[in-house]
Design an enzyme around this catalytic site. Structure first.
Site, PDB file in Angstrom:
ATOM      1  N   HIS A   1       0.820  -1.223   0.000  1.00 39.07           N
ATOM      2  CA  HIS A   1       0.000   0.000   0.000  1.00 39.07           C
ATOM      3  C   HIS A   1       0.843   1.258   0.000  1.00 39.07           C
ATOM      4  O   HIS A   1       0.363   2.315  -0.376  1.00 39.07           O
ATOM      5  CB  HIS A   1      -0.838   0.033   1.284  1.00 39.07           C
ATOM      6  CG  HIS A   1      -2.227  -0.439   1.093  1.00 39.07           C
ATOM      7  ND1 HIS A   1      -3.190  -0.230   2.052  1.00 39.07           N
ATOM      8  CD2 HIS A   1      -2.849  -1.099   0.096  1.00 39.07           C
ATOM      9  CE1 HIS A   1      -4.334  -0.740   1.640  1.00 39.07           C
ATOM     10  NE2 HIS A   1      -4.140  -1.263   0.452  1.00 39.07           N
TER      11      HIS A   1
ATOM     12  N   HIS B   1      -9.732   9.741  -0.551  1.00 38.39           N
ATOM     13  CA  HIS B   1      -8.887   8.548  -0.639  1.00 38.39           C
ATOM     14  C   HIS B   1      -7.715   8.734   0.322  1.00 38.39           C
ATOM     15  O   HIS B   1      -6.938   7.825   0.559  1.00 38.39           O
ATOM     16  CB  HIS B   1      -8.395   8.325  -2.078  1.00 38.39           C
ATOM     17  CG  HIS B   1      -7.684   7.017  -2.251  1.00 38.39           C
ATOM     18  ND1 HIS B   1      -6.312   6.916  -2.280  1.00 38.39           N
ATOM     19  CD2 HIS B   1      -8.160   5.759  -2.360  1.00 38.39           C
ATOM     20  CE1 HIS B   1      -5.969   5.642  -2.427  1.00 38.39           C
ATOM     21  NE2 HIS B   1      -7.061   4.919  -2.481  1.00 38.39           N
TER      22      HIS B   1
HETATM   23  C1  LIG Z   1      -9.829  -4.151  -2.667  1.00 40.12           C
HETATM   24  C2  LIG Z   1      -8.605  -3.506  -3.251  1.00 40.12           C
HETATM   25  C3  LIG Z   1      -8.037  -4.266  -4.421  1.00 40.12           C
HETATM   26  C4  LIG Z   1      -8.833  -2.064  -3.666  1.00 40.12           C
HETATM   27  C5  LIG Z   1      -9.938  -1.690  -4.398  1.00 40.12           C
HETATM   28  C6  LIG Z   1     -10.113  -0.361  -4.786  1.00 40.12           C
HETATM   29  C7  LIG Z   1      -9.178   0.608  -4.436  1.00 40.12           C
HETATM   30  C8  LIG Z   1      -8.040   0.243  -3.698  1.00 40.12           C
HETATM   31  C9  LIG Z   1      -7.035   1.197  -3.342  1.00 40.12           C
HETATM   32  O1  LIG Z   1      -7.172   2.502  -3.679  1.00 40.12           O
HETATM   33  C10 LIG Z   1      -5.928   0.777  -2.620  1.00 40.12           C
HETATM   34  C11 LIG Z   1      -4.843   1.738  -2.289  1.00 40.12           C
HETATM   35  O2  LIG Z   1      -4.920   2.915  -2.657  1.00 40.12           O
HETATM   36  O3  LIG Z   1      -3.862   1.321  -1.659  1.00 40.12           O
HETATM   37  C12 LIG Z   1      -5.821  -0.558  -2.263  1.00 40.12           C
HETATM   38  N1  LIG Z   1      -6.751  -1.464  -2.582  1.00 40.12           N
HETATM   39  C13 LIG Z   1      -7.846  -1.099  -3.295  1.00 40.12           C
END
Ligand SMILES: CC(C)c1cccc2c(O)c(C(=O)O)cnc12
Length: 468
Positions: free
Chosen positions: A117, A354
């Protein structure tokens, strides 16, 4: 005003916290001229003459990313640090095949369900090095109409040879940011990151006033248990945090864009473990025992269904808010702590969040005793969960963020003001992204859940949401 602030003006205004938000398409210019940057600004030649860079992230659209670098920087060496495996890794390499300057580094994910992440840029210039820690994926969608956070380090000058010592870390700050960053990179056990570890060791980080709060996958014991995740927060706050007497009755604010499975009731993980770390303070273990936690002690900010429906992107904003119905159904207690996403002060109430931020708020929400921006959502995978009777911290994912403590920005500083016209020299204004006081969900509000249909009311583009 409509004049486009130059990057120097923005960085001057951003000092000393250097905590900015990404620019949002479709909001009044004034909100993009104030403490806001686009990725092209971060990578611009105004920041320095680039030698090479590294881009740590979860999602990389490489052709798009290359477009964000100024033309004269597109041939410079670029290291992509990712966690892709199998087909994801194939697709990523395909995107990179036309760029001979790109090297790939696949972060090892030893814990099942773990993800990479961490979102960080390492930028080596001819005259120094800069670290950018942020919350946006390297895809166009994440830099378009969302609220994202960016911490841009000061320019760290190169140490001259005489200052270098053979052992230990020279040129670190009182927050040990350099040492912690080197330790974080070391945990990847990657040859391509050795190079960047050397670059970091050769630069002077004394001007870094933030603490590094990171997570790396594994089962951490002994001293390492306090180096990562929520136990790092517990250590920093226990040693350098606010005085317990000063922050009695203060509340932890947590703001995030996804939620994991937190357990059958709040006393286990949410309030029994995670919150105990966030409530740590100097002079006492933690401020509340789990049983004494009320909805006054913990205020969570998470987009409601209405927040998503009325956002600039509409329901598709919810594709980046992956809270699933299976977890939502199991933890209704969690919903009692929820507050809406509201950011009128920054012109971003409709720019779906986000970003992930955490803070300790005064009872009137006008002050904060600390603030954190990070990639870490509200999940055990990100913050870690104690095992073996508290002797081991199990973390699944890589995460990275920075923590701001007042006394590192103002001598004897005890708090940040969250209300600009009530700030003073001793209590400087901290530009938080969201509005205070926080607005609780109404009885009718529901948290956004991404894997159920919404056909009752159309979104801001007139569409329904039918997942799957
Ligand atoms: C469920 C997972 C694959 C997922 C879906 C949609 C957006 C995501 C996201 O933005 C991140 C991140 O930013 O680290 C991380 N997983 C995300």
């Amino acid at each position: 005003e409509d004049h486009q602030a130059t990057f120097q003006e923005v960085m001057k205004e951003a000092s000393p916290f250097n905590f900015l938000l990404t620019k949002v398409t479709g909001i009044p210019a004034e909100f993009n001229n104030k403490l806001s940057v686009h990725i092209k600004d971060i990578l611009s030649v105004e920041m320095g003459e680039l030698v090479e860079s590294a881009q740590f992230n979860f999602m990389h659209d490489i052709p798009w990313l290359m477009e964000q670098y100024p033309a004269e920087h597109r041939s410079k060496p670029l290291l992509i640090v990712h966690g892709e495996e199998r087909q994801g890794k194939v697709t990523l390499h395909e995107g990179a095949q036309n760029f001979p300057n790109i090297t790939m580094c696949q972060a090892k994910l030893d814990m099942i369900y773990g993800t990479h992440h961490s979102k960080m840029m390492l930028l080596l210039y001819t005259n120094g090095l800069r670290v950018v820690i942020h919350t946006a994926n390297l895809i166009e969608q994440d830099w378009y109409q969302k609220t994202q956070g960016v911490w841009i380090s000061p320019l760290f000058p190169k140490l001259d040879k005489s200052q270098m010592s053979s052992d230990g870390i020279t040129g670190d700050s009182i927050t040990h940011f350099k040492k912690d960053l080197v330790e974080y990179l070391t945990m990847y056990k990657s040859f391509s990151l050795l190079r960047w570890k050397q670059h970091i060791l050769q630069h002077d980080f004394t001007s870094a006033k933030v603490f590094l709060v990171a997570s790396v996958p594994g089962r951490h014991t002994g001293e390492s248990k306090n180096k990562w995740g929520h136990m790092k927060v517990r250590k920093v706050l226990g040693k350098q945090g606010p005085q317990a007497s000063f922050v009695k009755n203060w509340s932890v604010a947590g703001q995030f864009s996804s939620v994991g499975s937190l357990g059958a009731d709040q006393s286990k993980y949410l309030c029994g473990e995670w919150l105990q770390s966030m409530l740590s303070a100097k002079g006492v273990g933690t401020l509340y025992a789990a049983k004494d936690v009320t909805i006054k002690t913990l205020k969570l900010i998470f987009p409601s269904k209405e927040n998503v429906r009325t956002s600039l992107e509409g329901y598709p904003a919810g594709a980046s808010i992956p809270y699933n119905i299976q977890n939502a159904r199991k933890q209704q207690y969690f919903h009692a702590f929820l507050h809406k996403w509201k950011a009128d002060k920054r012109g971003r109430s409709r720019a779906s969040p986000h970003i992930k931020t955490y803070a300790l708020l005064s009872p009137d929400s006008k002050n904060a005793a600390w603030f954190m921006v990070t990639s870490a959502n509200m999940s055990k995978a990100a913050w870690g969960t104690l095992e073996k009777n508290g002797n081991q911290l199990m973390i699944r994912s890589y995460e990275i963020g920075v923590m701001f403590l007042p006394e590192y920005f103002v001598d004897g500083g005890e708090q940040f003001s969250l209300v600009e016209d009530q700030s003073t020299e001793a209590t400087p204004y901290f530009p938080i992204p969201w509005d205070v006081p926080l607005e609780p969900y109404t009885k009718a509000d529901r948290p956004w859940v991404w894997d159920i249909p919404y056909t009752d009311k159309p979104d801001s583009h007139g569409n329904a949401w039918i997942p799957g």
